[in-house]
Design a protein around this motif. Structure first.
Motif, short mmCIF file in Angstrom:
data_model
loop_
_atom_site.label_atom_id
_atom_site.label_comp_id
_atom_site.label_asym_id
_atom_site.label_seq_id
_atom_site.Cartn_x
_atom_site.Cartn_y
_atom_site.Cartn_z
N ALA A 178 6.02 15.50 -4.53
CA ALA A 178 5.21 14.43 -3.95
C ALA A 178 4.46 15.06 -2.79
O ALA A 178 5.02 15.30 -1.73
N PHE A 204 0.84 -1.20 0.00
CA PHE A 204 0.00 0.00 0.00
C PHE A 204 0.88 1.26 0.00
O PHE A 204 0.54 2.27 -0.60
N ILE A 262 3.83 7.77 -3.28
CA ILE A 262 3.10 9.04 -3.15
C ILE A 262 2.82 9.63 -4.53
O ILE A 262 1.73 10.10 -4.81
N SER A 298 15.12 14.50 -3.75
CA SER A 298 14.76 13.41 -4.67
C SER A 298 15.73 13.22 -5.82
O SER A 298 15.74 12.18 -6.45
N ILE A 299 16.59 14.20 -6.10
CA ILE A 299 17.54 14.00 -7.20
C ILE A 299 18.95 13.82 -6.67
O ILE A 299 19.90 13.76 -7.45
N TYR A 345 13.22 5.11 0.67
CA TYR A 345 12.86 6.45 0.19
C TYR A 345 12.25 6.35 -1.20
O TYR A 345 11.20 6.95 -1.49
N GLU A 346 12.90 5.57 -2.06
CA GLU A 346 12.37 5.40 -3.42
C GLU A 346 10.96 4.81 -3.39
O GLU A 346 10.07 5.22 -4.12
N TYR A 350 19.47 11.89 -3.37
CA TYR A 350 19.49 11.01 -2.20
C TYR A 350 20.48 9.86 -2.37
O TYR A 350 20.84 9.21 -1.41
N ARG A 351 20.92 9.60 -3.61
CA ARG A 351 21.88 8.51 -3.82
C ARG A 351 23.31 8.94 -3.50
O ARG A 351 24.18 8.11 -3.33
N SER A 375 12.24 12.37 -11.14
CA SER A 375 13.46 12.59 -10.36
C SER A 375 14.59 11.64 -10.76
O SER A 375 15.70 11.80 -10.29
N ASN A 396 24.51 9.67 2.40
CA ASN A 396 24.37 8.30 2.88
C ASN A 396 25.48 7.96 3.86
O ASN A 396 26.57 8.52 3.81
N PRO A 444 24.65 1.68 4.77
CA PRO A 444 23.41 1.35 4.05
C PRO A 444 22.29 2.35 4.32
O PRO A 444 21.23 2.28 3.72
N PHE A 445 22.52 3.28 5.25
CA PHE A 445 21.43 4.16 5.66
C PHE A 445 21.59 5.57 5.11
O PHE A 445 22.69 6.02 4.82
N LEU A 446 20.46 6.26 5.01
CA LEU A 446 20.48 7.67 4.69
C LEU A 446 20.98 8.44 5.91
O LEU A 446 20.67 8.08 7.04
N ARG A 485 8.75 5.01 -0.95
CA ARG A 485 7.77 5.97 -0.46
C ARG A 485 7.44 7.01 -1.54
O ARG A 485 6.27 7.34 -1.75
N MET A 486 8.45 7.52 -2.21
CA MET A 486 8.20 8.55 -3.23
C MET A 486 7.40 7.97 -4.39
O MET A 486 6.50 8.60 -4.92
N ARG A 501 20.12 13.02 -15.93
CA ARG A 501 20.38 13.82 -14.75
C ARG A 501 21.83 13.66 -14.30
O ARG A 501 22.44 14.61 -13.79
N LYS A 532 14.82 4.75 6.62
CA LYS A 532 16.22 5.10 6.80
C LYS A 532 17.12 4.72 5.62
O LYS A 532 18.32 4.93 5.70
N THR A 533 16.57 4.09 4.60
CA THR A 533 17.45 3.73 3.48
C THR A 533 16.97 4.40 2.20
O THR A 533 15.82 4.83 2.10
N LYS A 534 17.88 4.46 1.22
CA LYS A 534 17.49 5.12 -0.03
C LYS A 534 16.47 4.28 -0.80
O LYS A 534 15.64 4.82 -1.51
N TRP A 535 16.50 2.93 -0.57
CA TRP A 535 15.51 2.11 -1.28
C TRP A 535 14.11 2.35 -0.70
O TRP A 535 13.13 2.41 -1.43
N MET A 583 14.20 8.11 -10.62
CA MET A 583 14.09 6.78 -10.02
C MET A 583 13.56 5.79 -11.04
O MET A 583 12.76 6.14 -11.90
N LYS A 584 14.03 4.54 -10.90
CA LYS A 584 13.53 3.49 -11.79
C LYS A 584 12.29 2.89 -11.13
O LYS A 584 12.38 1.91 -10.39
N LEU A 623 13.25 0.27 9.44
CA LEU A 623 14.54 0.87 9.06
C LEU A 623 14.63 1.02 7.55
O LEU A 623 15.03 2.06 7.01
#
Lengths: 312, 350, 520
Positions: free
Chosen positions: C351, B73, B221, C362-363, B214-215, C365-366, B229, C371, C374-376, B217-218, C334, B209-212, B231-232, B205
Motif C-alpha cells: 500500500a 474518503f 490506500i 498486513s498479514i 488499520y483495515e 495485525y490480528r 493480505s 494487540n 481493543p487496541f493495536l 486505512r489499508m 493464509r 489504534k485499532t485493527k479495524w 482482509m475482508k 482512536l
C-alpha cells in the motif's frame, strides 16, 4: 385507477411530458457527451442554474430573447470551461469539481440576482424576455398528434433536433470517433497524437453548452423568470437518465422521456392527492434499480463458477 | 529551505489565503465601503461571546458531516450520501421529538438521536452493500439516494408533521424534553458539541489504534493489497458506510434537537456536501476536522454578519467555498514547485 | 563518425513520486539501422522510449533529430517528425474496427463526416504496400495478438513513420509470430526505415540488431556493434556482474507433502481451457520451480494456490496440509501458513501511501502479540518493524517512511520480509526478484534458501531461468496450461533444453503425475 388513466391518456398530458422533458433531455445529452469522453460531469445542476440566470439577465438588458439564449449557452459553456480547466489542468477531482460548481451556482446565482435586482428570491423586477412557442403548419391540424407535437416552445424542438445532432456527432464524425476513443482507451488516443486533454475539454464544453440550453429553457420557456434554485434536481435526473440509458444516444433520449413522463405525472397526480414529493423520487429510484440490475448481471457474468467436485 | 514533507501544509495554507483574497476582491467590487465590510467579515465573528457562540454552533454539524465524509474518503469511497442522511435522520429525530411524549428527562433526546443515527447507518449501508457486493458505483447511488431521501423526508414533513397553524412550512413543536441542553450561557452552544468532540476522539482512536481502523486505512490506500493480505474488504466497506451513516445521522438529529424547536428544512441543508469540504481541508484526519470545521464556520458567520451589517449578501460564501474545493483537491496546484524540490533532492542524493 | 538521425543527450527523468528513471542517458540512432535498447526490467528502457515518443518530457537533457534540437511535448510532435511506436500494451480501441483504429487522429473526411470507406481503403492500401495482411473491417477485440501487433505497425507506417520504436514486441508473440515479425522488420529496414528494438532477450538482439545501447539502473552503459560483443558481455553490462548465480544448497531429505495439486482443471467463462490436468506435490524443505513463457497458465495456477481464482470454472483439488483450499478465502488459506510474494509489488504487494511498518504487519495485525485489548500494540509493532527493516537491510529513513518512496528493490525486500517472517509452511513466490537490483535479488534468494532450510515448502514461479534453475529442487515446465516437463535435478538442465520445452517444441511423454481422463 380510472381517474389515473383519465389523467394520463390525454393529449394535454402527452404535451406536458414533452414540455418537462426538454431541460432533462438537454442536460442528459450534455452528460452523454462528457461521459463518452470518460469524464463524469456532475455539475449539470449548477451549470443549468447559472445559464437560467444569465438568460434572464442578458435578455433583460439587451431586450432580446435570442441574445439571452446565446448568453445562457455561453455561460453554460464558460462554467464547464472553468470545471475543465481545474480538472484537466490542475487535476482537481472531477466529482469534487462538480460539487464545487453546484455549490458556486446555488449561492452565486442568488448573490448576482441580489446585486442586480435587490431581490434574493426571483427576478420579477427584471424585464426579461421569453423565447417563442411555434405552431407547426400541417402537423398542428392532425388530430391527437397535432395537439401533442405542435405548439411547443422553440427549445423543445431544438432539444429533439439535438438528439439527432448528438447521435451524428458521436457516431459519424471524426470528433465523435475521438471522443469515444478517449473514453474507451485514452492511451490509444494519446499514442496517435489525439490530445486527450483537448478532446475532454471539448466534450466538457459541449456538455456545458447543452446544459446551458436546458437552463435557458427553464427561465425563458418553462417559466418566464428566474427563481432561486429553480432547476430543482433536473441536472441530477439528467445524469440519472444518461446512466440508465447506458451511455447511448437513443437510450439516453428514451430514458429522459421516461423521466420526463414521471415528472409530468407528479404534476398531474397532485390533482389526485398523490404526493408529488414521492413521485418526484421515481427517476432516482429507477436509476438505482437500473444500476443495480446492471451491476448484479455483470457480477454474475464474472462469477459463474463450477463447484469443485473434489471439494465435496 | 522547505522540505517536501511540509508541502501539503503549505498548500492548504496557500489555498485558504487565495480564498480569502478572492473574498476581499469580491467585497471590494461590490461594497460601497470595502474596508469596513472586510473588517466586519473578519472580526465580527470573534467580536462578542454570542458571535463566537454562533461560529461554534455552526461548526457542530460541519464536524459531524466532516468526520463522516473523512472516514468514507479514507476508505477511498466516493460517497456523497451524508447530505441526504443528515436531512432524513433529522426528520426521524423530529418525529420522535414530537410524538414520543412518554419518555421524560434526558432519555428523550438520547432515544431520538440514537434512532436518527441508526436510521442513518442503515440507509448509508445500502450504497455500501451495493458497492461491496456488486461493485455498483457508490457515487451515483449515494447521489440518487440524497434525492430519494429528500423526497421522502419532505413528504413526511408536508403530510404527517406539518403544523397547519404555523405560518411557514414547519412541523409541530418538539416536546421540550427532547431538546438538547445549552451548555454555555449567552450562546446557543448545546451538548451536541460534547458529543461530536467525543466522537472525533473515538474516530481518531479507531482509525489509528485499532485493527479495524488499520483495515479501513489499508483498504482505502490499496484495496487489492488489503484483499491479498487476507482482509475482508467487502466487510470493511460496509462497516465504514455504517459508521459514516451513523455519524451523519447523529449530526442531523443533534442539529435539529440542538438548534430548533420545529423541523423546518424544506430544502437539503447542504451540510453533507460541506462535509466533503471539511474533510478535504482536514486531509481526512479526524482531529483536523475540528479546526477545519471551525474555519468554515468562521467564514460563514463572517459572511452572515457582513450581510446583516453591510451591503454584501452572504451568498458570497458559496463562491469562496467553491474556490476552496477546486484548489484543495487540485493535485497539480503548486505541484510544479514540489517537483522542483524533488528534482533537487534527487540530484543531491545521486 | 556517421551522422546521427536521432540523438538524445544527458536525458534525466525524475517522476513526481521521486523515482529517478533515467539519469544522464546518452542515445544515438543511425539511419537505416536496427538498434537495440537492452536492459533489465526497471533499467529505464520504457521511460527512455516514452521520452523519445513525446509521452513524457525529460526533466533534463536534449533531443536532436538530424542535428536539430527538438522538443517532443506530445506523441503528435514525435509523429510529425516521423517517429512511430509499437507499444507493448497495444494502443488500440477494442470496440473500433481495424480501419477506425488505423485512422484515429488523422480521420479522412467527407464534408463534416468521418469517411469510413476511405479509412478502409487507406488501411488496405497500406497493408498491401508493406505486405502486412489485415482485415480492415474486423473489430480489434476479435483479433489475435499477432494481428493486433500488425495493426500497430501499420498504424505507425500510415502516419509516415521513418523511425519505428518497438517496445518488447516479442514478449506476447508465439515463436512463429516472432519469426514473421523479424522477417517484416528486415523488410522494413531494406525499405529504408530505422528501427529501435527494445528487448531484454539477447538472442533476439543478436539475431536482428545492428547496434545495441545498454541501460542499467537508469544510466546508459554504452553503445556497441552487436557483431562485436558477445552475449556474455552484454549480460555482464546489463546486470553489472556475471549473471551466473551459484548457491550452495545443503541437501535435504524431502519431508511430508505440504502442497498437493490433484488434476486441477480451470477454464474461463467462455469454456477455454486455462489449466489442464495439473498435478504435482511440494514437500517440506523443497523448492519447486515453475518455468514457462509468460501467459501459459502460471498466473491461473498461482491464483488457484492463493485463493484468487474467481470467475472461472474449475475442477480438481488443491490441498494444503490435507485441506482443500480451492474454495477457501484468502484469510483461511493464509491461516494454514501460506505466504505469497506477488508478482506485482505495486498493485498487490504493498500500500504505497502507507508506512513501511503498516505494510509489514498486513498479514499479522490480528495476532494476539500485536494487540492489547481493543487496541493495536503500537510499541510492539514499531519494534517488530524496526527489527525486520534491520534484518532485511531495507534502505529507508525509518519504518514510518511511506513504502511508495522506496526503490523497487527495497520495496520488494519489505514484501519479502513480511511474507517470510511469519514462519510460513508454504511460500508461493511469484517473480520474487523481478526488476530489483542484483544485490537485492541475491539477498532475496538467500532468504528463500533459509526458509527452505527451516522446512518451508516453496513454489517458485519465475521468468528468470538462472534463478529458477539454481534455486529449485525440482522444476516443472508449463506450456499452454499443461505441465510438459519435470526435471528432478534442475541445475543440470541447460537453458537451451529448457527453452525447447517452454516453447512447446518438446514435451516429456511420461510425467510423474500421469495424465488423467477428461474431468469436467
Amino acid at each position: 385507477m380510472n381517474s389515473l388513466f383519465d389523467v394520463i391518456f390525454t393529449t394535454d398530458f402527452a404535451f406536458s411530458v414533452l414540455r418537462v422533458t426538454t431541460p432533462i433531455l438537454f442536460a442528459a445529452l450534455g452528460a452523454l457527451i462528457s461521459n463518452r469522453a470518460g469524464i463524469i460531469n456532475i455539475g449539470m445542476e449548477g451549470i443549468m442554474l447559472v445559464s437560467a440566470l444569465t438568460g434572464v439577465i442578458v435578455s433583460a438588458y439587451t431586450h432580446s430573447a435570442w441574445v439571452g439564449l446565446l448568453g445562457a449557452a455561453l455561460a453554460g459553456t464558460l462554467i464547464a470551461g472553468i470545471l475543465a480547466f481545474f480538472t484537466l489542468k490542475f487535476k482537481t477531482h472531477i466529482i469534487l469539481g462538480g460539487v464545487a460548481i453546484n455549490m458556486f451556482a446555488s449561492g452565486g446565482t442568488v448573490f448576482i440576482l441580489y446585486l442586480l435586482s435587490g431581490d434574493k428570491g426571483s427576478s420579477t423586477s427584471l424585464a426579461s424576455k421569453v423565447l417563442p412557442s411555434v405552431d407547426i403548419p400541417l402537423l398542428k391540424d392532425i388530430p391527437v398528434l397535432g395537439p401533442i407535437l405542435s405548439g411547443h416552445h422553440i427549445l423543445t424542438y431544438f432539444s429533439i433536433i439535438a438528439v439527432f445532432a448528438v447521435y451524428y456527432l458521436l457516431n459519424r464524425t471524426p470528433l465523435g470517433l475521438r471522443i469515444r476513443s478517449v473514453g474507451e482507451n485514452p492511451h490509444a488516443a494519446q499514442s496517435v497524437g489525439v490530445s486527450v486533454i483537448k478532446i475532454q475539454y471539448t466534450a466538457l464544453l459541449l456538455s456545458g453548452f447543452f446544459a446551458g440550453l436546458g437552463g435557458a429553457y427553464m427561465s425563458m420557456g418553462y417559466l418566464s423568470l428566474f427563481t432561486r434554485d429553480m432547476v430543482a434536481g433536473r441536472g441530477w435526473i439528467a445524469i440519472a437518465a444518461e446512466s440508465m440509458g447506458r451511455s447511448t444516444t437513443a437510450g439516453t433520449a428514451l430514458t429522459s422521456l421516461l423521466f420526463g413522463a414521471a415528472d409530468a405525472l407528479a404534476n398531474a397526480l397532485q390533482v389526485l392527492k398523490i404526493p408529488a414529493e414521492l413521485i418526484g423520487t421515481l427517476p432516482y429510484v429507477a436509476t438505482v434499480i437500473g444500476l443495480l440490475v446492471y451491476a448484479v448481471s455483470e457480477t454474475r457474468k464474472k462469477n459463474r463458477k463450477l463447484k469443485s467436485p473434489a471439494a465435496k | 529551505m522547505f522540505k517536501v514533507k511540509y508541502f501539503e501544509a503549505i498548500r492548504t495554507t496557500a489555498v485558504i489565503l487565495i480564498a480569502l483574497v478572492i473574498a476581499f476582491l469580491i467585497i471590494s467590487l461590490v461594497s460601497e465601503q470595502p474596508v469596513k465590510t472586510i473588517g466586519i467579515f473578519l472580526w465580527e465573528p470573534l467580536s462578542t461571546l454570542g458571535h463566537i457562540g454562533n461560529v461554534i454552533e455552526m461548526a457542530i454539524p460541519l464536524m459531524f458531516t466532516g468526520l463522516a465524509v473523512s472516514l468514507l474518503f479514507r476508505a477511498n469511497m466516493f460517497n456523497l450520501g451524508a447530505e441526504g442522511i443528515f436531512y432524513f435522520s433529522g426528520v426521524v429525530a423530529s418525529i420522535l421529538a414530537i410524538h414520543l411524549t412518554t419518555l421524560g428527562g434526558w432519555l428523550h433526546p438520547v432515544v431520538a438521536i440514537l434512532a436518527g443515527s441508526l436510521v442513518g447507518a442503515l440507509l448509508s449501508a445500502i450504497p455500501g452493500i451495493l458497492k461491496a457486493k456488486w461493485n455498483a458505483n457508490e457515487l451515483v447511488t449515494s447521489l440518487m439516494f440524497n434525492n430519494i431521501l429528500f423526497g421522502i423526508g419532505l413528504y413526511l414533513l408536508n403530510y404527517h408533521l406539518r403544523d397547519a397553524k404555523a405560518f411557514a412550512n414547519v412541523s409541530f413543536k418538539f416536546e421540550e424534553t427532547a431538546r438538547l441542553a445549552k451548555i454555555l450561557p449567552g450562546t446557543r452552544i448545546h451538548t451536541g458539541l460534547i458529543i461530536v468532540l467525543a466522537l472525533i476522539v473515538l474516530a481518531h482512536l479507531f482509525l489509528y489504534k485499532t485493527k479495524w481502523g488499520y483495515e479501513l486505512r489499508m483498504t482505502g490506500i490499496n484495496r487489492e493489497f488489503a484483499r491479498y493480505s487476507g482482509m475482508k474488504t467487502a466487510k470493511v466497506i460496509i462497516l465504514v458506510h455504517l459508521i459514516a451513516g451513523f455519524i451523519a445521522g447523529m449530526g442531523g438529529s443533534v442539529e435539529v434537537l440542538g438548534m430548533y424547536n420545529r423541523f423546518q428544512w424544506t430544502a437539503l441543508p447542504g451540510y453533507g456536501l460541506d462535509g466533503a469540504l471539511v474533510a478535504m481541508l482536514a486531509k481526512n484526519n479526524p482531529l483536523s476536522v475540528i479546526a477545519s470545521a471551525l474555519f468554515l464556520a468562521y467564514i460563514r458567520i463572517g459572511a452572515d454578519m457582513m450581510a446583516r451589517l453591510s451591503d454584501v449578501p452572504s451568498e458570497m460564501i458559496s463562491i469562496i467555498q467553491a474556490v476552496i474545493i477546486l484548489l484543495i483537491s487540485a493535485e497539480q496546484f503548486l505541484k510544479f514547485w514540489k517537483n522542483r524540490m524533488l528534482l533537487k533532492e534527487a540530484k543531491a542524493n545521486a | 563518425m556517421q551522422n546521427a538521425l536521432l540523438e538524445m543527450r544527458g536525458i534525466t527523468k525524475v517522476y513526481p513520486n521521486g523515482v529517478v528513471a533515467n539519469q544522464d542517458v546518452q542515445f544515438s540512432l543511425r539511419e537505416g539501422e536496427i538498434h537495440a535498447i537492452a536492459g533489465e526490467n526497471g533499467a529505464g528502457k520504457s521511460t527512455l522510449m516514452k521520452i523519445m515518443f513525446g509521452m513524457e518530457e525529460p526533466s533534463d537533457g536534449e533531443i536532436l533529430i538530424r542535428g536539430e534540437r527538438v522538443k517532443l511535448q506530445s506523441p503528435q510532435d514525435a509523429i510529425d517528425r516521423g517517429i512511430g511506436m509499437v507499444h507493448q500494451h497495444f494502443m488500440l480501441v477494442p470496440s473500433f474496427t481495424v480501419a477506425e483504429n488505423m485512422v484515429l487522429g488523422m480521420e479522412p473526411r467527407k464534408g463534416t463526416s468521418f469517411n469510413y470507406a476511405e479509412a478502409v481503403r487507406l488501411t488496405e492500401e497500406t497493408a498491401r504496400k508493406y505486405n502486412l495482411a489485415v482485415n480492415a473491417k474486423a473489430k480489434v477485440e476479435d483479433l489475435t495478438v499477432g494481428m493486433k501487433q500488425k495493426v500497430e505497425i501499420l498504424k505507425a507506417l500510415l502516419r509516415g513513420a521513418k523511425i519505428l520504436i518497438l517496445d518488447e514486441p516479442t514478449a506476447v508473440l508465439t515463436p512463429q509470430e516472432t519469426e514473421e515479425l523479424f522477417h517484416e522488420l528486415q523488410q522494413l529496414k531494406t525499405q529504408g526505415h530505422t528501427i529501435v528494438f527494445i528487448s531484454h532477450k539477447l538472442k533476439e538482439v543478436k539475431a536482428i540488431c545492428d547496434r545495441i545501447t545498454i541501460l542499467r539502473g537508469g544510466r546508459s552503459e554504452g553503445v556497441f556493434a552487436v557483431s562485436e560483443v558477445s552475449e556474455q558481455e552484454i549480460s555482464r553490462l546489463m546486470v553489472g556482474r556475471d549473471v551466473v548465480l551459484k548457491y550452495d544448497k545443503e541437501h535435504l531429505s524431502a519431508g511430508e507433502a505440504v502442497l498437493s495439486v490433484d488434476r486441477l482443471n480451470v477454464q474461463d467463462s467462455l469454456g477455454k481451457a486455462l489449466l489442464t490436468d495439473i498435478s504435482f506435490a511440494v514437500q517440506a524443505g523443497q523448492i519447486v520451480g515453475i518455468a514457462g513463457v509468460e501467459g501459459n497458465g502460471q498466473t491461473e495456477l498461482i491464483h488457484a494456490l492463493t485463493g484468487g481464482l474467481s470467475g472461472v470454472l474449475s475442477s480438481g483439488a488443491v490441498r494444503v496440509a490435507g485441506q482443500d483450499i480451492l474454495a477457501a478465502d484468502i484469510l483461511a488459506i493464509r491461516g494454514l501458513g501460506v505466504s505469497y510474494i506477488p508478482e506485482d509489488r505495486m498493485r498487490q504487494g504493498s500500500a504505497g501511501d502507507a508506512s513501511i511498518a503498516d505494510n509489514l504487519i498486513s498479514i499479522r495485525y490480528r495476532s494476539k502479540e500485536l494487540n492489547k485489548g481493543p487496541f493495536l500494540n503500537g510499541g510492539k509493532i514499531a519494534r517488530l518493524a524496526a527489527a525486520l527493516v534491520e534484518e532485511f537491510k531495507v534502505r529507508c529513513s525509518g519504518p514510518r517512511q511511506p513504502i511508495g518512496m522506496l526503490s523497487g528493490g527495497n520495496m520488494q525486500k519489505v514484501v519479502v520480509a513480511r511474507e517470510c517472517s511469519t514462519g510460513p509452511q508454504l511460500l508461493i513466490a511469484e517473480q520474487p526478484t523481478r526488476g530489483v537490483d542484483i544485490g537485492a535479488a541475491q539477498f532475496i534468494h538467500q532468504k528463500l534458501l533459509e526458509l527452505r532450510g527451516n522446512g518451508c515448502a516453496t513454489v517458485l514461479v519465475s521468468a528468470d531461468l538462472n534463478e529458477i534453475l539454481e534455486l529449485s529442487d525440482r522444476l516443472l515446465v508449463m506450456y499452454e496450461g499443461q505441465i510438459v516437463a519435470c526435471f528432478e535435478e534442475p541445475s543440470r538442465v541447460s537453458e537451451e533444453e529448457l527453452g525447447l520445452y517452454m516453447l512447446g517444441i518438446k514435451r516429456q511423454d511420461k510425467l510423474p503425475s500421469g495424465r488423467a481422463a477428461e474431468h469436467v
